[in-house]
Motif scaffolding. Sequence first.
Motif, PDB file in Angstrom:
ATOM      1  N   GLU A 169      43.137  40.140  56.362  1.00  0.00           N
ATOM      2  CA  GLU A 169      41.853  40.726  55.992  1.00  0.00           C
ATOM      3  C   GLU A 169      42.010  41.433  54.650  1.00  0.00           C
ATOM      4  O   GLU A 169      42.802  42.370  54.527  1.00  0.00           O
ATOM      5  N   LEU A 170      41.270  40.969  53.665  1.00  0.00           N
ATOM      6  CA  LEU A 170      41.257  41.622  52.353  1.00  0.00           C
ATOM      7  C   LEU A 170      40.006  42.469  52.252  1.00  0.00           C
ATOM      8  O   LEU A 170      38.890  41.987  52.481  1.00  0.00           O
ATOM      9  N   LEU A 193      33.112  38.846  55.658  1.00  0.00           N
ATOM     10  CA  LEU A 193      32.559  39.798  56.621  1.00  0.00           C
ATOM     11  C   LEU A 193      31.457  40.573  55.915  1.00  0.00           C
ATOM     12  O   LEU A 193      31.655  41.676  55.406  1.00  0.00           O
ATOM     13  N   ALA A 194      30.289  39.966  55.861  1.00  0.00           N
ATOM     14  CA  ALA A 194      29.214  40.472  55.013  1.00  0.00           C
ATOM     15  C   ALA A 194      28.587  41.740  55.573  1.00  0.00           C
ATOM     16  O   ALA A 194      28.635  41.996  56.769  1.00  0.00           O
ATOM     17  N   GLY A 206      28.066  41.537  48.944  1.00  0.00           N
ATOM     18  CA  GLY A 206      28.851  40.422  48.428  1.00  0.00           C
ATOM     19  C   GLY A 206      30.272  40.828  48.103  1.00  0.00           C
ATOM     20  O   GLY A 206      30.661  41.993  48.200  1.00  0.00           O
ATOM     21  N   ARG A 207      31.058  39.837  47.721  1.00  0.00           N
ATOM     22  CA  ARG A 207      32.473  40.044  47.415  1.00  0.00           C
ATOM     23  C   ARG A 207      32.812  39.448  46.062  1.00  0.00           C
ATOM     24  O   ARG A 207      32.468  38.299  45.768  1.00  0.00           O
ATOM     25  N   LEU A 208      33.478  40.230  45.232  1.00  0.00           N
ATOM     26  CA  LEU A 208      34.045  39.742  43.981  1.00  0.00           C
ATOM     27  C   LEU A 208      35.539  39.535  44.174  1.00  0.00           C
ATOM     28  O   LEU A 208      36.237  40.414  44.698  1.00  0.00           O
ATOM     29  N   ASN A 209      36.030  38.386  43.743  1.00  0.00           N
ATOM     30  CA  ASN A 209      37.467  38.135  43.712  1.00  0.00           C
ATOM     31  C   ASN A 209      37.846  37.755  42.294  1.00  0.00           C
ATOM     32  O   ASN A 209      37.266  36.844  41.695  1.00  0.00           O
ATOM     33  N   ILE A 210      38.781  38.496  41.732  1.00  0.00           N
ATOM     34  CA  ILE A 210      39.238  38.281  40.355  1.00  0.00           C
ATOM     35  C   ILE A 210      40.679  37.813  40.425  1.00  0.00           C
ATOM     36  O   ILE A 210      41.545  38.529  40.935  1.00  0.00           O
ATOM     37  N   THR A 211      40.957  36.599  39.940  1.00  0.00           N
ATOM     38  CA  THR A 211      42.336  36.112  39.927  1.00  0.00           C
ATOM     39  C   THR A 211      42.794  35.957  38.481  1.00  0.00           C
ATOM     40  O   THR A 211      42.130  35.315  37.664  1.00  0.00           O
ATOM     41  N   LEU A 212      43.926  36.571  38.183  1.00  0.00           N
ATOM     42  CA  LEU A 212      44.539  36.510  36.860  1.00  0.00           C
ATOM     43  C   LEU A 212      45.673  35.503  36.896  1.00  0.00           C
ATOM     44  O   LEU A 212      46.476  35.488  37.840  1.00  0.00           O
ATOM     45  N   ARG A 213      45.733  34.671  35.849  1.00  0.00           N
ATOM     46  CA  ARG A 213      46.725  33.597  35.808  1.00  0.00           C
ATOM     47  C   ARG A 213      47.250  33.405  34.396  1.00  0.00           C
ATOM     48  O   ARG A 213      46.546  33.672  33.426  1.00  0.00           O
ATOM     49  N   GLU A 214      48.481  32.936  34.316  1.00  0.00           N
ATOM     50  CA  GLU A 214      49.037  32.417  33.059  1.00  0.00           C
ATOM     51  C   GLU A 214      48.806  30.908  33.041  1.00  0.00           C
ATOM     52  O   GLU A 214      49.305  30.203  33.932  1.00  0.00           O
TER      53      GLU A 214
END
Length: 223
Positions: A169-170, A193-194, A206-214
């Motif tokens: 669970e995040l 899980l709104a 709502g949900r924001l997901n931020i993924t950082l990548r090289e």
Amino acid sequence: MNDTLFPRERAVVAPGAVHVPGWLGTELRRELVDACRAWGRGPVPFRHTALPGGGVMSVRTVCVGWHWQPYRYSRTADDVNGARVADFPEWLADLGRRALAEAYGEDADGGYTPDTALINFYDGNARMGMHRDREELSTAPVVSLSIGDPCVFRFGNSASRGRPWTDVELRSGDLFVFGGPSRFAYHGVPRVLAGTGDPAAGLAGGRLNITLRETGLPAAGGG
């Protein structure tokens, strides 16, 4: 549940995959929400990504630094409006290095230089199927930040979309990093899980997901 009264524990979900609950403080979450809103206004707006097989992703996505579309990166959003995506800010790279040090240890950033961010917005009906992040030439870890509604994050194995996997669970403010042996593990979001959002961060729902990548792509690369 109040995380102060019932603190959640840091967990190594798989080799190289680390969950750090509540890593983002309120002010930083608010700053990230404001930044995501600004990026979502353009030059390339949030969009539902069309898949090669004809499907459309239920999440809405906006990209910074490089534009992702299945299954490649470019500097311009040729599948949206042809505009060049917003530049990747140095403060976001610094945040990625801090996140990596938090997950793996103070000396673990190893010159981590993320150059793209994929920002996904989930409403209560959005999902993400099991997939691997494999368009990058670099094998550096992926840093994932969650804000807003909690979700079930399914972290699997590198061989297939099937079991074994672990459901985590995040919640808002959580950090999840995966690299090393888990860099190419399948993962997805079967359920959001709104209903709570993160009002303190300015996100009513709502949900924001931020993924950082090289990416490993040349800095001067074009679309």
